[in-house]
Enzyme design. Structure first.
Site, PDB file in Angstrom:
ATOM      1  N   ASN A 270       0.882  -1.134  -0.022  1.00 27.08           N
ATOM      2  CA  ASN A 270       0.079  -0.018  -0.047  1.00 27.08           C
ATOM      3  C   ASN A 270       0.822   1.450   0.039  1.00 27.08           C
ATOM      4  OD1 ASN A 270      -2.165   2.077   0.524  1.00 27.08           O
ATOM      5  ND2 ASN A 270      -2.333   1.492   2.648  1.00 27.08           N
TER       6      ASN A 270
ATOM      7  N   GLU B 105      -6.808   4.503   8.316  1.00 29.62           N
ATOM      8  CA  GLU B 105      -6.415   5.791   8.048  1.00 29.62           C
ATOM      9  C   GLU B 105      -8.003   6.315   7.480  1.00 29.62           C
ATOM     10  OE1 GLU B 105      -3.075   5.421   5.640  1.00 29.62           O
ATOM     11  OE2 GLU B 105      -1.975   4.985   7.655  1.00 29.62           O
TER      12      GLU B 105
ATOM     13  N   GLU C 280      -5.303  -5.123  10.801  1.00 30.89           N
ATOM     14  CA  GLU C 280      -4.223  -4.052  11.043  1.00 30.89           C
ATOM     15  C   GLU C 280      -4.207  -3.413  12.286  1.00 30.89           C
ATOM     16  OE1 GLU C 280      -2.218  -2.906   7.294  1.00 30.89           O
ATOM     17  OE2 GLU C 280      -4.131  -1.723   7.378  1.00 30.89           O
TER      18      GLU C 280
HETATM   19  C1  PEP Z   1      -0.785   0.242   6.197  1.00 27.14           C
HETATM   20  O1  PEP Z   1      -1.139   1.374   6.269  1.00 27.14           O
HETATM   21  O2  PEP Z   1      -1.690  -0.581   5.829  1.00 27.14           O
HETATM   22  C2  PEP Z   1       0.305  -0.418   6.860  1.00 27.14           C
HETATM   23  C3  PEP Z   1       0.419  -1.832   7.221  1.00 27.14           C
HETATM   24  O3  PEP Z   1       1.613   0.514   7.213  1.00 27.14           O
HETATM   25  P1  PEP Z   1       2.882   0.177   7.637  1.00 27.14           P
HETATM   26  O4  PEP Z   1       3.407  -1.257   6.996  1.00 27.14           O
HETATM   27  O5  PEP Z   1       3.704   1.212   7.345  1.00 27.14           O
HETATM   28  O6  PEP Z   1       2.635  -0.139   9.389  1.00 27.14           O
END
Ligand code: PEP
Length: 251
Positions: free
Chosen positions: A10, A98, A166
């Site tokens: 992403n 987000e 997440e």
């Molecule tokens: C994300 O935003 O989906 C994510 C997992 O970010 P990061 O790997 O930077 O923690």
């Protein structure tokens, strides 16, 4: 034995065209080393077409970071699922924390988007995850359960779903969730999915939150972890390719 892992990058609101194309060239150049891993990258909308022109489609697929919950209409600044499909996408990320936090996206909206994405032949990556406060209050399991059940349309084609767990406190912070916490939530998500559909046993569940070359192999070993949603580390070819190598080595 694990089934084929899925690793998604992403890019969020990062990279200009030159940087993006360079990154894609590096991934494609190394593709033989991870041809047993499914890979998808999620550039900003403005780069989708240029990136798609470089992809051979053999290893690395394309996805959008969001879509609207209607297919056409007077929605200034929005992108529809069919437009993503038209530009070469196979996937769309929906309900990222987000967007849930900054655009106040609700489960109900995510659910509508998942339905319209499936209609456009896109596979949705539905993101769920508790905040740090919710975890500290012992609410992680119930928050994730509510988001998951609230975000999946009743009659959706389960072949068109991927779930990404997440935990918000792990995103972009370098504070990866512990192996035990990931295992506990993934097992819970599996139970919920299996309860919702006979196909729930086979839905891929990704972990996301500071996945890096240094921790990817350990995370990929966890039961019910089907791959990773990678943010920051997907912007650097060396790191992303190293995570893909870790995925390719999992049996
Ligand atoms: C994300 O935003 O989906 C994510 C997992 O970010 P990061 O790997 O930077 O923690």
């Amino acid at each position: 034995m694990k089934s084929r892992l899925f690793v998604a990058g992403n890019w969020k609101m990062n990279l200009d065209k030159n940087q993006a194309l360079q990154l894609v060239r590096e991934i494609e150049k190394n593709k033989e080393a991870f041809e047993n891993v499914d890979v998808a990258i999620f550039p900003p909308f403005t780069l989708l077409s240029a990136v798609n022109d470089l992809l051979t489609g053999e290893v690395c697929h394309l996805g959008g970071q969001n879509c609207h919950d209607e297919l056409v209409g007077a929605h200034t600044g929005e992108i529809s699922a069919s437009m993503l499909r038209d530009v070469g996408c196979d996937y769309v990320i929906l309900g990222h924390s987000e967007r849930r936090a900054n655009q106040l996206e609700t489960n109900e909206q995510v659910k509508k988007k998942v339905a319209i994405a499936a209609e456009s032949n896109l596979t949705s990556i539905i993101c769920v995850g508790e905040t740090l406060d919710e975890r500290n209050l012992g609410q992680a399991l119930s928050v994730v359960e509510k988001q998951l059940i609230g975000s999946i349309p009743v009659d959706v084609d389960y072949n068109k779903l991927i779930v990404a767990y997440e935990p918000v406190g792990a995103i972009g912070t370098g504070k990866t969730a512990t192996i035990n916490d990931i295992a506990e939530i993934h097992a819970h998500i599996r139970i919920i999915l299996s309860g919702l559909s006979l196909k729930g046993d086979n839905i891929c569940i990704l972990y996301g939150g500071s996945v890096k070359p240094v921790n990817a192999a350990d995370i990929f070993q966890i039961t019910d972890v089907g791959g990773a949603l990678v943010g920051g580390a997907s912007l650097l070819s060396r790191d992303f390719i190293s995570i893909l190598h870790a995925g390719a080595a999992i049996k």
